[in-house]
Each structure stands twice: as structure tokens, then as C-alpha cells.
Design an enzyme around this catalytic site. Structure first.
Site, PDB file in Angstrom:
ATOM      1  N   GLY A  43       0.774  -1.415   0.049  1.00 24.48           N
ATOM      2  CA  GLY A  43      -0.132   0.003  -0.086  1.00 24.48           C
ATOM      3  C   GLY A  43       0.665   1.276   0.044  1.00 24.48           C
ATOM      4  O   GLY A  43       0.389   2.189  -0.308  1.00 24.48           O
ATOM      5  N   GLU A  98       4.035   4.290   5.761  1.00 25.75           N
ATOM      6  CA  GLU A  98       2.952   3.299   5.837  1.00 25.75           C
ATOM      7  C   GLU A  98       1.802   4.122   5.156  1.00 25.75           C
ATOM      8  O   GLU A  98       1.718   5.395   5.176  1.00 25.75           O
ATOM      9  CB  GLU A  98       2.490   3.068   7.414  1.00 25.75           C
ATOM     10  CG  GLU A  98       1.222   2.111   7.392  1.00 25.75           C
ATOM     11  CD  GLU A  98       1.292   0.734   6.558  1.00 25.75           C
ATOM     12  OE1 GLU A  98       1.334   0.796   5.518  1.00 25.75           O
ATOM     13  OE2 GLU A  98       0.997  -0.279   7.268  1.00 25.75           O
ATOM     14  N   ASP A  99       0.805   3.413   4.482  1.00 33.94           N
ATOM     15  CA  ASP A  99      -0.336   4.081   3.871  1.00 33.94           C
ATOM     16  C   ASP A  99      -1.423   4.592   4.702  1.00 33.94           C
ATOM     17  O   ASP A  99      -1.759   5.825   4.721  1.00 33.94           O
ATOM     18  CB  ASP A  99      -0.799   3.156   2.625  1.00 33.94           C
ATOM     19  CG  ASP A  99      -1.252   1.678   3.298  1.00 33.94           C
ATOM     20  OD1 ASP A  99      -1.140   1.616   4.610  1.00 33.94           O
ATOM     21  OD2 ASP A  99      -1.563   0.915   2.296  1.00 33.94           O
ATOM     22  N   GLU A 102      -4.605   2.023  11.255  1.00 33.41           N
ATOM     23  CA  GLU A 102      -5.956   1.948  11.678  1.00 33.41           C
ATOM     24  C   GLU A 102      -6.094   1.250  12.826  1.00 33.41           C
ATOM     25  O   GLU A 102      -5.967   2.116  13.890  1.00 33.41           O
ATOM     26  CB  GLU A 102      -6.671   1.015  10.380  1.00 33.41           C
ATOM     27  CG  GLU A 102      -8.311   0.821  10.713  1.00 33.41           C
ATOM     28  CD  GLU A 102      -9.106   0.079   9.711  1.00 33.41           C
ATOM     29  OE1 GLU A 102      -8.305  -0.965   9.314  1.00 33.41           O
ATOM     30  OE2 GLU A 102     -10.249   0.303   9.480  1.00 33.41           O
ATOM     31  N   VAL A 152     -11.381   3.161   2.584  1.00 35.92           N
ATOM     32  CA  VAL A 152     -10.841   4.333   1.315  1.00 35.92           C
ATOM     33  C   VAL A 152      -9.999   3.308   0.380  1.00 35.92           C
ATOM     34  O   VAL A 152      -9.155   2.535   0.894  1.00 35.92           O
ATOM     35  CB  VAL A 152     -10.174   5.243   1.878  1.00 35.92           C
ATOM     36  CG1 VAL A 152     -11.148   6.409   2.375  1.00 35.92           C
ATOM     37  CG2 VAL A 152      -9.005   5.164   2.582  1.00 35.92           C
ATOM     38  N   ASP A 158      -5.690  -0.692  -1.613  1.00 39.01           N
ATOM     39  CA  ASP A 158      -6.620  -1.547  -2.407  1.00 39.01           C
ATOM     40  C   ASP A 158      -7.947  -2.131  -1.771  1.00 39.01           C
ATOM     41  O   ASP A 158      -8.191  -1.954  -0.485  1.00 39.01           O
ATOM     42  CB  ASP A 158      -5.959  -2.834  -2.485  1.00 39.01           C
ATOM     43  CG  ASP A 158      -5.821  -3.890  -1.470  1.00 39.01           C
ATOM     44  OD1 ASP A 158      -5.376  -3.140  -0.317  1.00 39.01           O
ATOM     45  OD2 ASP A 158      -6.230  -4.796  -1.631  1.00 39.01           O
ATOM     46  N   ARG A 164      -5.372   0.340  -6.464  1.00 40.75           N
ATOM     47  CA  ARG A 164      -4.072   0.956  -6.050  1.00 40.75           C
ATOM     48  C   ARG A 164      -3.694   1.947  -7.025  1.00 40.75           C
ATOM     49  O   ARG A 164      -3.022   2.731  -6.718  1.00 40.75           O
ATOM     50  CB  ARG A 164      -3.051  -0.270  -6.047  1.00 40.75           C
ATOM     51  CG  ARG A 164      -3.382  -1.355  -4.762  1.00 40.75           C
ATOM     52  CD  ARG A 164      -2.154  -2.070  -4.463  1.00 40.75           C
ATOM     53  NE  ARG A 164      -2.441  -3.420  -3.843  1.00 40.75           N
ATOM     54  CZ  ARG A 164      -2.540  -3.572  -2.421  1.00 40.75           C
ATOM     55  NH1 ARG A 164      -2.325  -2.340  -1.849  1.00 40.75           N
ATOM     56  NH2 ARG A 164      -2.451  -4.623  -1.780  1.00 40.75           N
TER      57      ARG A 164
END
Ligand code: IMP
Ligand code: MG
Length: 179
Positions: A43, A98-99, A102, A152, A158, A164
């Protein structure tokens, strides 16, 4: 593919500005010290590519691949190392890229593992943060944008390996999940 989106959350311009701002902040924080940037696959690849252009210090890049999701939209809480780093990080200053943060399960496992390798310092930069979803005791030092608890996609993120390649970030139409 683009027809599958309900809303755009961050446009290409928004993302570009975030990368520039974070890059400048990180440049100022490290004051020319060499860095090792570790991208968490898959990601973070787009974000990493754009962000490091704005980090003005000598830096090496490496990648780690872990799996915590199994195709759906809910974290299972389990993390498996699929690809480890290719070089030693002992005594190095580490920036994990990091993307999205969470529950924090993924990053908590990764930071515990990397800290056990006697690094000099370890910080996290995440493009997106969903603070309301946190379960693990972990925060990123550098956050691009805090977002509400919504799934999202795009710009590396993804849904079942799709989306992506979108150059921006958005939410999917509800009917996509029921397919
Ligand atoms: P955590 O372990 O719950 O913090 O999950 C982090 C990982 O879950 C991220 O690296 C993403 O791969 C994935 N993830 C979490 N939220 C989303 C989302 O809204 N869209 C796509 N992937 C997500
Ligand atoms: Mg990820």
C-alpha cells in the site's frame, strides 16, 4: 474502474501538498542525518515514491511485506511477515512509511520487531490515520491526514487488490462490496 467511486476524499493536488509538507517537516527533524526509509508493501509504494522526493537528506530505502488483511475490509488482528528487510538496520535511524494506520496491529508488530534489532531511532510516517479505530498502543509521529472511520481506496490502497492505481483517494459505492 473510476466509475466505482462514490466520493473523492483526497485529490491529486491534496496528496501532493501533503507529501511536500511532510517531506519538509521530516527534513527539518533529521537535520541532514542519514535515514533508512522502510516502505510497508504494497500500500505505501505510491506515497513513498512521492514523499521521499521532498526529504532532503541522504537516505536508503528498503521494504517489508506483511499481511494482516485477507481480502476484505476488516482487519483480522493477525500479522504475518511475508518479506523481511534486505539489509541490517542496526544503529540506523529508521523511518517507517505506511499508507494508513487503523487498528495499529500491523505497525505495532512491525515496530516491535524492528526495535528488537537495536536501531538508533524509529519513527513512523503515515499518509492516513483513522484514530477512532485504534486498538494497539501506537501512534505515528508524522500524519498526512486524519480521516473518519470509512474504508478508502486509491493511491496504493486496495479493495481486494484493486484500485491501487488510482492517482487519488476515495470511497467506493456500496454496491461494489456486495458483488
Ligand atoms: P491496521 O493493522 O488495522 O492498522 O491496518 C493497517 C493496514 O490495513 C494498512 O496498511 C492497510 O493495508 C489496511 N487498511 C486499513 N484501512 C484501510 C482502508 O480504509 N482501505 C484500504 N486498506 C486499509
Ligand atoms: Mg498496508
Amino acid at each position: 474502474m473510476r466509475d466505482d467511486l462514490k466520493d473523492v476524499l483526497l485529490s491529486e493536488e491534496d496528496i501532493h501538498q501533503i507529501c511536500k509538507d511532510l517531506g519538509e517537516e521530516i527534513t527539518a527533524a533529521y537535520k541532514g542525518k542519514p535515514l533508512v526509509c522502510i516502505g510497508i508493501l504494497k500500500g505505501s509504494v505510491m506515497f513513498m515514491a512521492d514523499l521521499i522526493k521532498y526529504i532532503d537528506t541522504h537516505l536508503a530505502i528498503d521494504f517489508m511485506d506483511v499481511s494482516s488483511y485477507h481480502g476484505g475490509t476488516e482487519s483480522t488482528g493477525e500479522v504475518q511477515i511475508l518479506k523481511d528487510l534486505s539489509s541490517s538496520i542496526e544503529n540506523k535511524d529508521i523511518l517507517i512509511i505506511e499508507d494508513i494506520l487503523e487498528t495499529g496491529t500491523t505497525l505495532k508488530s512491525i515496530t516491535d520487531l524492528l526495535e528488537s534489532r537495536r536501531v538508533n531511532s524509529l519513527e513512523i510516517v503515515t499518509l492516513l490515520d483513522k484514530p477512532n479505530r485504534r486498538k494497539a498502543n501506537i501512534e505515528a509521529k508524522y500524519v498526512g491526514k486524519k480521516i473518519p472511520d470509512e474504508f478508502v481506496v486509491g493511491y496504493g490502497l486496495d479493495y481486494a487488490e484493486n484500485y491501487r492505481n488510482l492517482p487519488y483517494i476515495g470511497t467506493l459505492k456500496p454496491e461494489i462490496y456486495s458483488k
